[in-house]
Scaffold this active site. Structure first.
Site, PDB file in Angstrom:
ATOM      1  N   TYR A   1      10.910  -6.122   2.824  1.00  0.00           N
ATOM      2  CA  TYR A   1      10.096  -7.302   3.137  1.00  0.00           C
ATOM      3  C   TYR A   1      10.864  -8.557   2.765  1.00  0.00           C
ATOM      4  O   TYR A   1      11.628  -8.580   1.800  1.00  0.00           O
ATOM      5  CB  TYR A   1       8.805  -7.309   2.310  1.00  0.00           C
ATOM      6  CG  TYR A   1       7.770  -6.311   2.752  1.00  0.00           C
ATOM      7  CD1 TYR A   1       6.917  -6.587   3.808  1.00  0.00           C
ATOM      8  CD2 TYR A   1       7.647  -5.091   2.098  1.00  0.00           C
ATOM      9  CE1 TYR A   1       5.963  -5.676   4.211  1.00  0.00           C
ATOM     10  CE2 TYR A   1       6.690  -4.173   2.499  1.00  0.00           C
ATOM     11  CZ  TYR A   1       5.855  -4.467   3.543  1.00  0.00           C
ATOM     12  OH  TYR A   1       4.912  -3.560   3.956  1.00  0.00           O
TER      13      TYR A   1
ATOM     14  N   TYR B   1      10.119   2.542   2.776  1.00  0.00           N
ATOM     15  CA  TYR B   1      10.705   1.922   1.576  1.00  0.00           C
ATOM     16  C   TYR B   1      10.213   2.615   0.302  1.00  0.00           C
ATOM     17  O   TYR B   1       9.102   3.145   0.270  1.00  0.00           O
ATOM     18  CB  TYR B   1      10.414   0.417   1.535  1.00  0.00           C
ATOM     19  CG  TYR B   1       8.954   0.007   1.556  1.00  0.00           C
ATOM     20  CD1 TYR B   1       8.181   0.026   0.391  1.00  0.00           C
ATOM     21  CD2 TYR B   1       8.358  -0.418   2.735  1.00  0.00           C
ATOM     22  CE1 TYR B   1       6.852  -0.375   0.414  1.00  0.00           C
ATOM     23  CE2 TYR B   1       7.027  -0.809   2.764  1.00  0.00           C
ATOM     24  CZ  TYR B   1       6.279  -0.787   1.601  1.00  0.00           C
ATOM     25  OH  TYR B   1       4.965  -1.166   1.624  1.00  0.00           O
TER      26      TYR B   1
ATOM     27  N   ARG C   1       7.015   4.927   1.033  1.00  0.00           N
ATOM     28  CA  ARG C   1       5.881   4.695   1.921  1.00  0.00           C
ATOM     29  C   ARG C   1       6.227   5.112   3.348  1.00  0.00           C
ATOM     30  O   ARG C   1       7.304   4.783   3.844  1.00  0.00           O
ATOM     31  CB  ARG C   1       5.513   3.196   1.970  1.00  0.00           C
ATOM     32  CG  ARG C   1       5.016   2.529   0.708  1.00  0.00           C
ATOM     33  CD  ARG C   1       3.610   2.933   0.268  1.00  0.00           C
ATOM     34  NE  ARG C   1       2.691   3.472   1.236  1.00  0.00           N
ATOM     35  CZ  ARG C   1       1.890   2.755   2.034  1.00  0.00           C
ATOM     36  NH1 ARG C   1       1.878   1.449   1.981  1.00  0.00           N
ATOM     37  NH2 ARG C   1       1.071   3.343   2.877  1.00  0.00           N
TER      38      ARG C   1
ATOM     39  N   HIS D   1       4.845   1.590   8.237  1.00  0.00           N
ATOM     40  CA  HIS D   1       3.504   1.066   8.498  1.00  0.00           C
ATOM     41  C   HIS D   1       3.572  -0.422   8.805  1.00  0.00           C
ATOM     42  O   HIS D   1       4.524  -1.104   8.418  1.00  0.00           O
ATOM     43  CB  HIS D   1       2.578   1.304   7.301  1.00  0.00           C
ATOM     44  CG  HIS D   1       3.078   0.646   6.044  1.00  0.00           C
ATOM     45  ND1 HIS D   1       4.023   1.224   5.238  1.00  0.00           N
ATOM     46  CD2 HIS D   1       2.777  -0.548   5.476  1.00  0.00           C
ATOM     47  CE1 HIS D   1       4.284   0.418   4.216  1.00  0.00           C
ATOM     48  NE2 HIS D   1       3.548  -0.677   4.338  1.00  0.00           N
TER      49      HIS D   1
ATOM     50  N   HIS E   1       1.059  -3.805   8.306  1.00  0.00           N
ATOM     51  CA  HIS E   1      -0.186  -4.320   7.726  1.00  0.00           C
ATOM     52  C   HIS E   1      -0.903  -5.166   8.770  1.00  0.00           C
ATOM     53  O   HIS E   1      -0.270  -5.967   9.465  1.00  0.00           O
ATOM     54  CB  HIS E   1       0.117  -5.188   6.504  1.00  0.00           C
ATOM     55  CG  HIS E   1       0.720  -4.417   5.364  1.00  0.00           C
ATOM     56  ND1 HIS E   1      -0.031  -3.881   4.353  1.00  0.00           N
ATOM     57  CD2 HIS E   1       2.003  -4.095   5.087  1.00  0.00           C
ATOM     58  CE1 HIS E   1       0.763  -3.256   3.486  1.00  0.00           C
ATOM     59  NE2 HIS E   1       2.018  -3.373   3.912  1.00  0.00           N
TER      60      HIS E   1
HETATM   61 FE   LIG Z   1       3.725  -2.343   3.055  1.00  0.00          FE
END
Ligand SMILES: [Fe+2]
Length: 248
Positions: A113, A152, A162, A165, A167
């Site tokens: 991110y 990640y 994870r 995905h 959000h």
């Molecule tokens: Fe996330």
């Protein structure tokens, strides 16, 4: 049931209460950080008065076409697998929700991110910020062009990664139609060890997973994934009557 404000003929809609058996718990033992931030008391359903059942002003005229194309930022093209994410926003009665604000945020193709506390050793992409937004059309449809996010690590347990995905944050036409959730990709090998995914009750879990769409996949351009989103519906459309009973 329809509510009526005292002394007026304004009939307010009532939004359906969520089925508690399908509600993701506020705390989930396997998702360790919820131990620190989950509420200690059970959720309280908001009363549905005028403020709650009328719509927020979204400023939808400020949402531009560029906001729905996450593959191009800072004068260049993001690296990664280009994907089209599309679907419809429906209420629980199956009716489309037009003019709903749909906002997304996601990691880049390497699983990182653009965020101050995300500093694991994966590269940032100068042409990807992972932020997008769009307003649904009159049939409740939305679509984004983006990059498939990478998995990640997140430190929840040993070797915890994870699943890929995106959000999503949605605002329908009233505060009961607020939804913050995550969209997953079909067949992800990381589902089995992800407590966020597994916190969703079994019967509702499939709703969080998109479907590959060969029909919308664009030759020589992008894969496509369809994800329809259901917001809480009403049992009554708002209406107002004048003194002789005609709809105003
Ligand atoms: Fe996330």
């Amino acid at each position: 049931m329809t509510g009526t404000t005292s002394g007026s003929r304004l009939h307010l809609p009532r939004y359906l209460r969520q089925d508690e058996s399908l509600r993701t718990p506020v705390g989930y033992a396997g998702y360790r950080s919820t131990g620190l931030r989950a509420p200690l008391r059970a959720p309280v359903d908001l009363p549905q008065r005028l403020t709650e059942v009328t719509g927020p002003v979204l400023g939808e005229d400020r949402v531009t076409a560029q906001d729905a194309d996450l593959t191009w930022r800072n004068g260049g093209e993001a690296v990664g697998q280009r994907i089209l994410v599309f679907g419809r926003v429906l209420d629980s009665g199956g009716r489309p929700v037009p003019d709903a604000l749909v906002e997304v945020w996601q990691a880049n193709a390497a699983g990182r991110y653009r965020h101050v506390v995300d500093n694991w050793p994966a590269p940032l992409d100068p042409h990807f910020d992972g932020l997008g937004r769009v307003v649904t059309d009159s049939l409740g449809r939305y679509e984004f062009l983006t990059i498939k996010p990478g998995a990640y690590p997140w430190g929840n347990h040993h070797n915890a990664w994870r699943p890929a995905h995106i959000h999503f944050s949605l605002f329908g036409r009233a505060f009961p139609q607020r939804l913050v959730t995550q969209m997953y990709f079909p067949g992800d090998p990381l589902f089995g060890q992800d407590p966020i995914y597994n916190a969703i009750p079994d019967a509702a879990r499939h709703r969080a997973v998109s479907q590959y769409s060969l029909e919308r996949t664009q030759d020589n351009w992008a894969l496509a994934y369809q994800w329809d989103i259901v917001l809480r519906g009403t049992d009554q459309t708002p209406f107002e009557t004048d003194d002789d009973g005609d709809v105003a």
